[in-house]
Design a protein around this motif. Structure first.
Motif, PDB file in Angstrom:
ATOM      1  N   THR B  83      74.860 -20.803 113.232  1.00 57.95           N
ATOM      2  CA  THR B  83      75.404 -19.968 114.349  1.00 57.95           C
ATOM      3  C   THR B  83      74.229 -18.870 114.823  1.00 57.95           C
ATOM      4  O   THR B  83      74.523 -18.433 115.953  1.00 57.95           O
ATOM      5  CB  THR B  83      76.447 -18.946 113.487  1.00 57.95           C
ATOM      6  OG1 THR B  83      75.726 -17.849 112.447  1.00 57.95           O
ATOM      7  CG2 THR B  83      77.436 -19.767 112.746  1.00 57.95           C
ATOM      8  N   ASP B  84      73.364 -18.486 114.195  1.00 62.01           N
ATOM      9  CA  ASP B  84      72.325 -17.548 114.546  1.00 62.01           C
ATOM     10  C   ASP B  84      73.004 -16.261 114.782  1.00 62.01           C
ATOM     11  O   ASP B  84      72.741 -15.617 115.895  1.00 62.01           O
ATOM     12  CB  ASP B  84      71.464 -17.986 116.000  1.00 62.01           C
ATOM     13  CG  ASP B  84      70.178 -17.226 115.863  1.00 62.01           C
ATOM     14  OD1 ASP B  84      69.911 -16.551 115.093  1.00 62.01           O
ATOM     15  OD2 ASP B  84      69.712 -17.498 117.364  1.00 62.01           O
ATOM     16  N   MET B  85      74.217 -15.714 114.350  1.00 59.01           N
ATOM     17  CA  MET B  85      74.574 -14.542 114.426  1.00 59.01           C
ATOM     18  C   MET B  85      74.894 -13.764 113.458  1.00 59.01           C
ATOM     19  O   MET B  85      75.663 -12.760 113.429  1.00 59.01           O
ATOM     20  CB  MET B  85      75.906 -14.848 115.235  1.00 59.01           C
ATOM     21  CG  MET B  85      76.926 -15.794 114.716  1.00 59.01           C
ATOM     22  SD  MET B  85      78.104 -16.147 115.841  1.00 59.01           S
ATOM     23  CE  MET B  85      79.261 -14.882 115.731  1.00 59.01           C
ATOM     24  N   GLY B  86      73.909 -13.711 112.617  1.00 59.73           N
ATOM     25  CA  GLY B  86      74.122 -12.962 111.043  1.00 59.73           C
ATOM     26  C   GLY B  86      75.271 -12.814 110.595  1.00 59.73           C
ATOM     27  O   GLY B  86      76.122 -13.731 110.513  1.00 59.73           O
ATOM     28  N   ASN B  87      75.790 -11.581 110.338  1.00 57.08           N
ATOM     29  CA  ASN B  87      77.040 -11.374 109.490  1.00 57.08           C
ATOM     30  C   ASN B  87      78.116 -11.512 110.234  1.00 57.08           C
ATOM     31  O   ASN B  87      79.285 -11.548 109.982  1.00 57.08           O
ATOM     32  CB  ASN B  87      76.837  -9.936 108.838  1.00 57.08           C
ATOM     33  CG  ASN B  87      75.824  -9.896 107.743  1.00 57.08           C
ATOM     34  OD1 ASN B  87      75.826 -10.915 106.835  1.00 57.08           O
ATOM     35  ND2 ASN B  87      75.065  -8.905 107.644  1.00 57.08           N
ATOM     36  N   ALA B  88      78.008 -11.489 111.678  1.00 57.96           N
ATOM     37  CA  ALA B  88      79.155 -11.830 112.601  1.00 57.96           C
ATOM     38  C   ALA B  88      79.681 -13.188 112.173  1.00 57.96           C
ATOM     39  O   ALA B  88      80.941 -13.625 112.613  1.00 57.96           O
ATOM     40  CB  ALA B  88      78.986 -11.564 114.014  1.00 57.96           C
ATOM     41  N   ASN B  90      80.480 -14.300 109.569  1.00 59.40           N
ATOM     42  CA  ASN B  90      81.672 -13.979 108.400  1.00 59.40           C
ATOM     43  C   ASN B  90      83.049 -14.259 109.063  1.00 59.40           C
ATOM     44  O   ASN B  90      84.101 -14.912 108.467  1.00 59.40           O
ATOM     45  CB  ASN B  90      81.511 -12.757 107.886  1.00 59.40           C
ATOM     46  CG  ASN B  90      80.370 -12.468 107.176  1.00 59.40           C
ATOM     47  OD1 ASN B  90      79.516 -13.448 106.952  1.00 59.40           O
ATOM     48  ND2 ASN B  90      79.996 -11.307 106.297  1.00 59.40           N
ATOM     49  N   ASN B  91      83.136 -13.946 110.165  1.00 59.71           N
ATOM     50  CA  ASN B  91      84.376 -14.052 110.901  1.00 59.71           C
ATOM     51  C   ASN B  91      84.761 -15.463 111.226  1.00 59.71           C
ATOM     52  O   ASN B  91      85.905 -15.945 110.950  1.00 59.71           O
ATOM     53  CB  ASN B  91      84.474 -13.200 112.339  1.00 59.71           C
ATOM     54  CG  ASN B  91      86.103 -13.146 112.661  1.00 59.71           C
ATOM     55  OD1 ASN B  91      86.948 -12.671 112.014  1.00 59.71           O
ATOM     56  ND2 ASN B  91      86.241 -13.360 114.141  1.00 59.71           N
ATOM     57  N   GLY B 108      79.094  -7.937 102.003  1.00 60.67           N
ATOM     58  CA  GLY B 108      79.404  -8.922 102.820  1.00 60.67           C
ATOM     59  C   GLY B 108      80.828  -9.648 102.424  1.00 60.67           C
ATOM     60  O   GLY B 108      81.614  -9.947 103.247  1.00 60.67           O
ATOM     61  N   SER B 111      83.515  -7.743 103.653  1.00 62.94           N
ATOM     62  CA  SER B 111      83.737  -7.964 105.064  1.00 62.94           C
ATOM     63  C   SER B 111      84.531  -9.344 105.384  1.00 62.94           C
ATOM     64  O   SER B 111      85.451  -9.235 106.169  1.00 62.94           O
ATOM     65  CB  SER B 111      82.558  -7.900 105.868  1.00 62.94           C
ATOM     66  OG  SER B 111      81.864  -9.182 105.745  1.00 62.94           O
TER      67      SER B 111
END
Lengths: 169, 169, 169, 169
Positions: B83-88, B90-91, B108, B111
């Motif tokens: 995803t290359d979107m870090g902790n976002a 997680n959604n 984490g 979240s």
């Protein structure tokens, strides 16, 4: 253990009959090679046709959906990844594909090709018009390949995968 | 055609030995049921242990990675989604899981539980402390379940899936 | 040149009257300090109340929206950032805030606090219940602060900003 | 209350001297109109030049960063939004801009133009080559405009904003 993933990108509602036919054939050939097919996952256009092609020979299909619920998911998708991030999911599509094949053209497809090239991915363009060819050739000549049928797309995919396999994924 | 996906979330580097053992067992039991295992995909903690558990019985494993390259991906992941979107990301983990199981606790993981509840997903918390139990119980009593071992997590997952199956996915 | 941004997070439709009052006061005090207010940008709950508070003293307000169009944007938002990524935008909210203040509690707010702590941000919790206090205290005691009114939230924000200012942003 | 936001997109490290000059002038003229400038926020190329241009006349500048920390942020950015989502943030750039102006060309810029067109945004292309002109003209003739200098880009922006103002934002 990691499976090779080939992404097939292309128009949704605006796909032409030729795009659909190419996509179905691509999906079938990708699955025949033992590769996993990744698409945008919706039940229209190139995404749907490629996924149906892959399932016709019992392949594994992944759909990276722009939405968060199952309405509009192609019935030929085995594994639905719900991003709920609209067209920003296009970046995930290309980053997760070992090779990207574009089948047809539209604004969404152009964004996927561009994001793939930005991420240093190799992109194969199948049967695109002269304007697309000239534009992407100039934009990133080393990473784009132009082919005229699904068989050649698969042959080119094999070439791309073979020498770099260990380093690229 | 769509496969059932069960997400197992939990700490990475800070996972305890008990978390790891529970996660391995969860992965194994999920795969035994014929479900697909989804995790955060990294080669540490709960993600890695659950994926190894699933592979020990030849299950299918998906990893939703926060990064864009293959460094740090668990060797037990079959399908890596970058995803290359870090902790976002997680959604995406929770939206793509039919049921979410949290194994251990950390920022984490908290979240992911919270995002799952926000998205009206059912969440099973395995062997969490009193503070976590009290907090999430108050936050969303109808959608959280507390269990003490992997077997009960699987039994609860089956209950959640059975009545709502057609409507929930 | 960079402006200090303070994020105020809290429930939308389910905000209580006390949450709304606290949020309005927070927005007003943040703007009075010359800081920029960042919220989730919708026209309900804590987001809307904080933004109206900031505008009451002519502050600058930013809204990070989950959607892609202007329906549902608070009228008190000056700068609307449309992410079209649903609750995954919660991570952007906290990463873009020099300090995060949570005002009230709910699943979305809990995800924002957790993502902030995961990202090593300092979080101030205003008037939360015992369960929330116990949970987040245990989760990340060094990075959470508990206060009982908007004035103390501002005082704590100043303390957080002062020593670390050059290193933290 | 909502401010008009004009996005200026273009190459980073690979921007030409002409791109930089055009971008600086664009930033200056956008700020002179009282509009907010939005860019990708990094301290290189078109993003940096446009932001410096806007600040030269005391405009307000927003940067939508691909990263999560402040290294690499242009000093001419007032409001830094940290997405930590790499090039997927390009979609946020264009969705948050009332009008998008592309200044120069590259894979990232092509993705932004394409995502803007996919999202039904109007895009102005400044001084692009023939290949780009032919490609985007064919892709979305109704929503792309070609101009040869910054003054004409501003004049075209005004035309786009004026008739649709109430309906488009």
């Amino acid at each position: 253990m990691r499976k090779i993933i080939i992404g097939v990108m292309g128009p949704g509602e605006k796909a032409t009959a030729v795009d659909m036919q190419n996509a179905y054939e691509l999906g079938k050939l990708i699955a025949t090679e033992g590769w996993v097919l990744l698409t945008g996952g919706r039940n229209v256009g190139v995404m749907d046709a490629a996924s149906r092609g892959a399932k016709s020979v019992d392949g594994l299909t992944i759909g990276i959906l722009p939405c968060h619920d199952s309405q509009g998911v192609s019935e030929a998708i085995d594994i639905a990844i719900f991003t709920d991030m609209g067209n920003a999911r296009n970046n995930i599509n290309v980053l997760s594909s070992d090779v990207v094949i574009a089948c047809g053209m539209g604004a969404g497809t152009a964004s996927e090709i561009s994001l793939a090239l930005k991420g240093n991915k190799k992109v194969i363009l199948l049967s695109v018009d002269e304007e697309s060819k000239n534009f992407f050739q100039k934009l990133a000549s080393k990473n784009v390949y132009f082919v005229n049928d699904a068989e050649n797309a698969i042959a080119t995919t094999k070439e791309i995968l073979s020498p770099n396999k260990t380093s690229s994924i």
